[in-house]
Motif scaffolding. Structure first.
Motif, short mmCIF file in Angstrom:
data_model
loop_
_atom_site.label_atom_id
_atom_site.label_comp_id
_atom_site.label_asym_id
_atom_site.label_seq_id
_atom_site.Cartn_x
_atom_site.Cartn_y
_atom_site.Cartn_z
N HIS A 44 -7.60 63.76 -37.93
CA HIS A 44 -8.93 64.54 -37.78
C HIS A 44 -10.11 63.44 -38.29
O HIS A 44 -11.07 63.32 -37.69
CB HIS A 44 -8.84 65.68 -38.57
CG HIS A 44 -10.06 66.79 -38.42
ND1 HIS A 44 -10.05 67.19 -37.05
CD2 HIS A 44 -10.94 67.00 -38.98
CE1 HIS A 44 -11.29 67.92 -36.97
NE2 HIS A 44 -11.75 67.87 -38.25
N LEU A 45 -10.12 62.93 -39.43
CA LEU A 45 -11.06 61.79 -39.73
C LEU A 45 -11.13 61.10 -39.03
O LEU A 45 -12.16 60.24 -38.64
CB LEU A 45 -10.56 61.49 -41.07
CG LEU A 45 -10.70 62.31 -42.48
CD1 LEU A 45 -10.25 61.76 -43.76
CD2 LEU A 45 -12.28 62.63 -42.54
N THR A 70 -10.34 60.79 -35.65
CA THR A 70 -10.95 61.11 -34.45
C THR A 70 -12.62 61.04 -34.83
O THR A 70 -13.52 60.60 -33.93
CB THR A 70 -10.62 62.56 -34.05
OG1 THR A 70 -9.32 62.57 -34.03
CG2 THR A 70 -11.23 62.94 -32.73
N HIS A 71 -13.20 61.40 -35.93
CA HIS A 71 -14.46 61.46 -36.18
C HIS A 71 -15.06 60.19 -36.38
O HIS A 71 -16.02 59.74 -35.90
CB HIS A 71 -14.72 62.33 -37.63
CG HIS A 71 -14.86 63.83 -37.66
ND1 HIS A 71 -16.15 64.11 -36.83
CD2 HIS A 71 -14.43 64.65 -38.04
CE1 HIS A 71 -16.22 65.36 -36.82
NE2 HIS A 71 -14.95 65.89 -37.58
N ASP A 127 -15.39 58.54 -33.00
CA ASP A 127 -16.57 59.18 -32.47
C ASP A 127 -17.81 58.69 -32.91
O ASP A 127 -18.77 58.20 -32.14
CB ASP A 127 -16.73 60.66 -32.80
CG ASP A 127 -17.47 61.75 -31.97
OD1 ASP A 127 -17.59 61.31 -30.90
OD2 ASP A 127 -18.18 62.46 -32.63
N ILE A 128 -17.95 58.41 -34.28
CA ILE A 128 -19.34 57.78 -35.03
C ILE A 128 -19.25 56.38 -34.27
O ILE A 128 -20.57 56.03 -33.88
CB ILE A 128 -19.13 58.09 -36.40
CG1 ILE A 128 -19.19 59.52 -36.69
CG2 ILE A 128 -20.21 56.90 -37.03
CD1 ILE A 128 -19.21 59.65 -38.24
N ALA A 182 -17.95 52.61 -39.61
CA ALA A 182 -17.30 53.75 -38.98
C ALA A 182 -16.00 52.67 -38.67
O ALA A 182 -14.80 53.23 -38.92
CB ALA A 182 -17.65 54.09 -37.77
#
Ligand SMILES: [Zn+2]
Length: 161
Positions: free
Chosen positions: A73-74, A76-77, A80-81, A97
């Motif tokens: 999950h982290l 993916t974040h 994305d950032i 990132a």
């Protein structure tokens, strides 16, 4: 074929195990669940340790899966950032990132390794191996030269782990 265990087959086996783990005397547990004292005693000494071990393994795998999910999950974040930062030319944020994503990858690798290590069998502690070793060494006793050579070779195997 081993005899069936009335405790293992009991519909309330988990409650029985819980009671035994919490230190309840096997006599009172037997009474409470309508079982024979000898069955509860045998279950407590022979089966309970295996059940506990299995339960712990299941718990650990579930825990590791949960961690894996969170790191994914982290990740993916972070990606994305990174994408958004690159689009607007914010290199500082992009770098942060990237370093975050790299840390996540390392963590994912560790977690995956942790899961993969589970089924590894250690030859040195395997009962089958110890039995086999005893049989081989015993069979060679009338042949001192071969016996010595094999014991020496097996000694090397045993100490390599
Ligand atoms: Zn049992």
């Amino acid at each position: 074929m081993p005899r069936r265990c009335t405790v293992c087959d009991h519909p309330e086996r988990h409650s029985i195990d819980e009671a035994l783990v919490s230190g309840a005397p096997y006599r009172s547990v037997a009474k409470r669940f309508g079982l024979s004292e000898s069955a509860v005693y045998r279950h407590k000494t022979e089966h309970l340790p295996t059940h506990l071990l299995k339960a712990r393994e299941v718990e650990e795998v579930a825990h590791a899966d949960d961690l894996l999910e969170q790191v994914r999950h982290l990740q993916t974040h972070a990606l994305d950032i990174l994408e958004r930062a690159e689009k607007v030319g914010d290199l500082r944020t992009a770098l942060t990132a990237i370093s975050q994503a790299r840390g996540n990858l390392e963590l994912l690798g560790k977690l995956a390794g942790q899961l993969d290590e589970r089924p590894v069998v250690n030859l040195n502690v395997s009962t089958e191996w110890l039995e086999l070793r005893t049989v081989i060494v015993g069979a060679l006793e009338p042949h001192p030269a071969a016996h010595t050579a094999v014991v020496k070779a097996l000694g090397g195997v045993g100490s390599s782990g």
